[in-house]
Design a protein around this motif. Sequence first.
Motif, PDB file in Angstrom:
ATOM      1  N   LYS A 216      -3.578  -1.005  -4.789  1.00 56.49           N
ATOM      2  CA  LYS A 216      -2.523  -2.021  -4.783  1.00 56.49           C
ATOM      3  C   LYS A 216      -2.980  -3.182  -3.915  1.00 56.49           C
ATOM      4  O   LYS A 216      -3.507  -2.978  -2.810  1.00 56.49           O
ATOM      5  CB  LYS A 216      -1.226  -1.427  -4.228  1.00 56.49           C
ATOM      6  CG  LYS A 216      -0.064  -2.405  -4.172  1.00 56.49           C
ATOM      7  CD  LYS A 216       1.170  -1.721  -3.597  1.00 56.49           C
ATOM      8  CE  LYS A 216       2.344  -2.696  -3.514  1.00 56.49           C
ATOM      9  NZ  LYS A 216       3.548  -2.053  -2.903  1.00 56.49           N
ATOM     10  N   TYR A 217      -2.799  -4.384  -4.428  1.00 53.24           N
ATOM     11  CA  TYR A 217      -3.182  -5.572  -3.668  1.00 53.24           C
ATOM     12  C   TYR A 217      -2.082  -5.913  -2.672  1.00 53.24           C
ATOM     13  O   TYR A 217      -0.911  -6.044  -3.032  1.00 53.24           O
ATOM     14  CB  TYR A 217      -3.413  -6.751  -4.614  1.00 53.24           C
ATOM     15  CG  TYR A 217      -3.677  -8.060  -3.899  1.00 53.24           C
ATOM     16  CD1 TYR A 217      -4.888  -8.284  -3.260  1.00 53.24           C
ATOM     17  CD2 TYR A 217      -2.703  -9.048  -3.856  1.00 53.24           C
ATOM     18  CE1 TYR A 217      -5.115  -9.474  -2.589  1.00 53.24           C
ATOM     19  CE2 TYR A 217      -2.935 -10.237  -3.200  1.00 53.24           C
ATOM     20  CZ  TYR A 217      -4.136 -10.447  -2.560  1.00 53.24           C
ATOM     21  OH  TYR A 217      -4.365 -11.621  -1.891  1.00 53.24           O
ATOM     22  N   ILE A 218      -2.420  -6.032  -1.382  1.00 48.16           N
ATOM     23  CA  ILE A 218      -1.434  -6.348  -0.345  1.00 48.16           C
ATOM     24  C   ILE A 218      -1.862  -7.557   0.470  1.00 48.16           C
ATOM     25  O   ILE A 218      -1.308  -7.826   1.543  1.00 48.16           O
ATOM     26  CB  ILE A 218      -1.220  -5.146   0.601  1.00 48.16           C
ATOM     27  CG1 ILE A 218      -2.536  -4.726   1.247  1.00 48.16           C
ATOM     28  CG2 ILE A 218      -0.569  -3.984  -0.124  1.00 48.16           C
ATOM     29  CD1 ILE A 218      -2.369  -3.704   2.357  1.00 48.16           C
TER      30      ILE A 218
ATOM     31  N   SER B 151     -12.765   8.614   7.456  1.00 48.44           N
ATOM     32  CA  SER B 151     -11.709   9.629   7.372  1.00 48.44           C
ATOM     33  C   SER B 151     -10.391   8.995   7.782  1.00 48.44           C
ATOM     34  O   SER B 151     -10.361   7.932   8.430  1.00 48.44           O
ATOM     35  CB  SER B 151     -12.012  10.835   8.262  1.00 48.44           C
ATOM     36  OG  SER B 151     -11.984  10.474   9.627  1.00 48.44           O
ATOM     37  N   SER B 152      -9.281   9.662   7.411  1.00 44.52           N
ATOM     38  CA  SER B 152      -7.957   9.139   7.724  1.00 44.52           C
ATOM     39  C   SER B 152      -6.987  10.297   7.849  1.00 44.52           C
ATOM     40  O   SER B 152      -7.176  11.350   7.235  1.00 44.52           O
ATOM     41  CB  SER B 152      -7.494   8.172   6.629  1.00 44.52           C
ATOM     42  OG  SER B 152      -6.142   7.814   6.812  1.00 44.52           O
ATOM     43  N   TYR B 153      -5.932  10.096   8.657  1.00 42.56           N
ATOM     44  CA  TYR B 153      -4.895  11.125   8.765  1.00 42.56           C
ATOM     45  C   TYR B 153      -4.076  11.231   7.483  1.00 42.56           C
ATOM     46  O   TYR B 153      -3.422  12.238   7.243  1.00 42.56           O
ATOM     47  CB  TYR B 153      -3.927  10.799   9.918  1.00 42.56           C
ATOM     48  CG  TYR B 153      -4.567  10.737  11.279  1.00 42.56           C
ATOM     49  CD1 TYR B 153      -5.591  11.602  11.637  1.00 42.56           C
ATOM     50  CD2 TYR B 153      -4.124   9.817  12.229  1.00 42.56           C
ATOM     51  CE1 TYR B 153      -6.175  11.547  12.891  1.00 42.56           C
ATOM     52  CE2 TYR B 153      -4.693   9.757  13.494  1.00 42.56           C
ATOM     53  CZ  TYR B 153      -5.720  10.616  13.820  1.00 42.56           C
ATOM     54  OH  TYR B 153      -6.297  10.566  15.055  1.00 42.56           O
ATOM     55  N   SER B 154      -4.113  10.173   6.678  1.00 41.53           N
ATOM     56  CA  SER B 154      -3.241  10.080   5.506  1.00 41.53           C
ATOM     57  C   SER B 154      -4.051   9.915   4.236  1.00 41.53           C
ATOM     58  O   SER B 154      -5.253   9.640   4.271  1.00 41.53           O
ATOM     59  CB  SER B 154      -2.291   8.885   5.676  1.00 41.53           C
ATOM     60  OG  SER B 154      -1.594   8.601   4.501  1.00 41.53           O
ATOM     61  N   ASN B 155      -3.377  10.060   3.093  1.00 49.69           N
ATOM     62  CA  ASN B 155      -4.010   9.788   1.797  1.00 49.69           C
ATOM     63  C   ASN B 155      -3.756   8.357   1.342  1.00 49.69           C
ATOM     64  O   ASN B 155      -4.182   7.963   0.258  1.00 49.69           O
ATOM     65  CB  ASN B 155      -3.495  10.774   0.741  1.00 49.69           C
ATOM     66  CG  ASN B 155      -4.053  12.167   0.944  1.00 49.69           C
ATOM     67  OD1 ASN B 155      -5.236  12.340   1.219  1.00 49.69           O
ATOM     68  ND2 ASN B 155      -3.193  13.160   0.836  1.00 49.69           N
ATOM     69  N   THR B 156      -3.045   7.587   2.159  1.00 46.46           N
ATOM     70  CA  THR B 156      -2.831   6.167   1.881  1.00 46.46           C
ATOM     71  C   THR B 156      -3.570   5.369   2.947  1.00 46.46           C
ATOM     72  O   THR B 156      -3.294   5.514   4.137  1.00 46.46           O
ATOM     73  CB  THR B 156      -1.337   5.812   1.890  1.00 46.46           C
ATOM     74  OG1 THR B 156      -0.666   6.565   0.889  1.00 46.46           O
ATOM     75  CG2 THR B 156      -1.134   4.333   1.610  1.00 46.46           C
ATOM     76  N   ILE B 157      -4.493   4.556   2.522  1.00 41.75           N
ATOM     77  CA  ILE B 157      -5.340   3.821   3.467  1.00 41.75           C
ATOM     78  C   ILE B 157      -5.351   2.336   3.102  1.00 41.75           C
ATOM     79  O   ILE B 157      -5.111   1.957   1.949  1.00 41.75           O
ATOM     80  CB  ILE B 157      -6.783   4.358   3.466  1.00 41.75           C
ATOM     81  CG1 ILE B 157      -7.371   4.314   2.051  1.00 41.75           C
ATOM     82  CG2 ILE B 157      -6.824   5.780   4.012  1.00 41.75           C
ATOM     83  CD1 ILE B 157      -8.813   4.789   1.971  1.00 41.75           C
ATOM     84  N   THR B 158      -5.624   1.498   4.102  1.00 48.12           N
ATOM     85  CA  THR B 158      -5.689   0.050   3.903  1.00 48.12           C
ATOM     86  C   THR B 158      -7.115  -0.421   4.148  1.00 48.12           C
ATOM     87  O   THR B 158      -7.726  -0.056   5.161  1.00 48.12           O
ATOM     88  CB  THR B 158      -4.732  -0.675   4.862  1.00 48.12           C
ATOM     89  OG1 THR B 158      -3.405  -0.204   4.639  1.00 48.12           O
ATOM     90  CG2 THR B 158      -4.772  -2.170   4.629  1.00 48.12           C
TER      91      THR B 158
ATOM     92  N   GLU C  80      -4.428  -1.557  -0.640  1.00 51.70           N
ATOM     93  CA  GLU C  80      -3.805  -0.305  -0.218  1.00 51.70           C
ATOM     94  C   GLU C  80      -4.190   0.752  -1.245  1.00 51.70           C
ATOM     95  O   GLU C  80      -3.830   0.651  -2.416  1.00 51.70           O
ATOM     96  CB  GLU C  80      -2.283  -0.433  -0.144  1.00 51.70           C
ATOM     97  CG  GLU C  80      -1.601   0.847   0.324  1.00 51.70           C
ATOM     98  CD  GLU C  80      -0.092   0.719   0.356  1.00 51.70           C
ATOM     99  OE1 GLU C  80       0.446   0.267   1.385  1.00 51.70           O
ATOM    100  OE2 GLU C  80       0.556   1.068  -0.655  1.00 51.70           O
ATOM    101  N   LEU C  81      -4.950   1.742  -0.800  1.00 54.17           N
ATOM    102  CA  LEU C  81      -5.443   2.781  -1.692  1.00 54.17           C
ATOM    103  C   LEU C  81      -4.674   4.069  -1.464  1.00 54.17           C
ATOM    104  O   LEU C  81      -4.379   4.437  -0.322  1.00 54.17           O
ATOM    105  CB  LEU C  81      -6.937   3.035  -1.454  1.00 54.17           C
ATOM    106  CG  LEU C  81      -7.881   1.833  -1.504  1.00 54.17           C
ATOM    107  CD1 LEU C  81      -9.318   2.305  -1.347  1.00 54.17           C
ATOM    108  CD2 LEU C  81      -7.703   1.065  -2.807  1.00 54.17           C
ATOM    109  N   THR C  82      -4.360   4.761  -2.538  1.00 49.72           N
ATOM    110  CA  THR C  82      -3.739   6.079  -2.460  1.00 49.72           C
ATOM    111  C   THR C  82      -4.686   7.083  -3.097  1.00 49.72           C
ATOM    112  O   THR C  82      -4.982   6.994  -4.296  1.00 49.72           O
ATOM    113  CB  THR C  82      -2.378   6.107  -3.181  1.00 49.72           C
ATOM    114  OG1 THR C  82      -1.509   5.137  -2.582  1.00 49.72           O
ATOM    115  CG2 THR C  82      -1.742   7.486  -3.072  1.00 49.72           C
ATOM    116  N   LEU C  83      -5.170   8.003  -2.283  1.00 51.31           N
ATOM    117  CA  LEU C  83      -6.095   9.021  -2.770  1.00 51.31           C
ATOM    118  C   LEU C  83      -5.300  10.113  -3.477  1.00 51.31           C
ATOM    119  O   LEU C  83      -4.380  10.692  -2.900  1.00 51.31           O
ATOM    120  CB  LEU C  83      -6.896   9.617  -1.607  1.00 51.31           C
ATOM    121  CG  LEU C  83      -7.542   8.606  -0.638  1.00 51.31           C
ATOM    122  CD1 LEU C  83      -8.337   9.334   0.434  1.00 51.31           C
ATOM    123  CD2 LEU C  83      -8.419   7.614  -1.394  1.00 51.31           C
TER     124      LEU C  83
END
Length: 423
Positions: free
Chosen positions: A95-97, A250-257, A263-266
């Motif tokens: 998603k473009y933010i 790495s990230s705590y979440s599956n949604t990263i910027t 905005e990416l959602t794995l």
Amino acid sequence: YYLSTYANSTVSRYDSHKKSELRDIYNKIVKTNQESPLYKIQESGDVTKFAIDVKESARQIKNVISSLSTDDGGIESAFSKKVATSSNEEVVTAKYIGSGKESETMNDFEIEVRQLATPQINTGNFLPNSGRDIAVGSYSFDLNTPSASYEFQYNVNEGETNKDILDKLARLVNNADIGLKAEVLSNDKAESALNLYSTQTGLSNDETSLFEIIPEGTTGSYAAMRTLGINHITHPAENSSFLLNGKEHSSYSNTITINKTFELTLKNLSTPGETETVGYKTSVDAVADNLNELIDSYNSVIDIATDHTGASQQGNRLLNDMKSVPNTYANELEAIGLKTTADGKIHLDRALLSDAISSEDAKESFSVLNAFKDALNEKATKASINPMNYVNKVVVAYKNPNHIQATPYISSVYSGLMLDRYC
């Protein structure tokens, strides 16, 4: 109704406003109140839901239009707002933010998802549904998180089965709303177990768990906890792991910027050794997608109005008000691929739109789209300021035209509907 329908909606950055914008809204409310007669709302059951739907759908339209508005760009840039795309949306969605001011030379990038972020899961022991393995009595346990500690108390009564006790505990945890979810799992042996999992994913280096369950220091509570078995971690929380252009992250979440732009959602793991490409859609596809977002928000208002045009005729005014916008530009909109159907909805013909914005008269096509956007924004603003304008009501008295004063009446009515219809 409001909490169950709209409270979990994603908050947009366009829901925050500058002081000048809030002042403008305030002035419009005052003006609307000055001109409003005193009225009573007809008791028709669905009036509260209808007013809330009008307010929220108007807000959605305004947010979409805000995202398509530019400070210094022309009408073409407004509708050509960048749209992110992923080569494999089964693995990662994009998603473009961004603000629209990023460098035009910004390249696509490759991502390989190696591991998804997961929550902590505590799955208890499976117990026979019809039996009762915990003695009648009162029990408690502490549930500790990195930031807080909570005490849970529960009773086991005569006549209750293991299944009844597990259902009771699941409701107790879910109603507490502390970042944990509980569910009762069943197997084919007529047995059930309590399953607890965190809404948060991932784990920092200085944390060993996202939650810990400790029984009260009594023999009975310890025995009950051994029976339930929910104090053991069956799946620890894990961070997501992925490669960006070959570099590990790495990230705590599956949604990263990424770079405050994407905005990416794995969603799933990549095939080992293969990558997905994230970038921008072509200009024609971007215009079509942005228009679809605007059309969808408009069509949702038409759906709300249509749903309330039955015996109460509640939605007639809203339906006619919103349909007047595309009707004003019907011929021009149809020529560029926006066709209005008999029920008032708009459907997009991408082939016609592509021809229109690729032709020599593209500027004229964008001008029509801009006029349509502005007219729709004006209707949405009025609906947002005064959703009570569209509900059925009986006028009690008109104000003295020689001594018009501002009153909080309209705003109070809408607020009252959300808090107490009898206030």
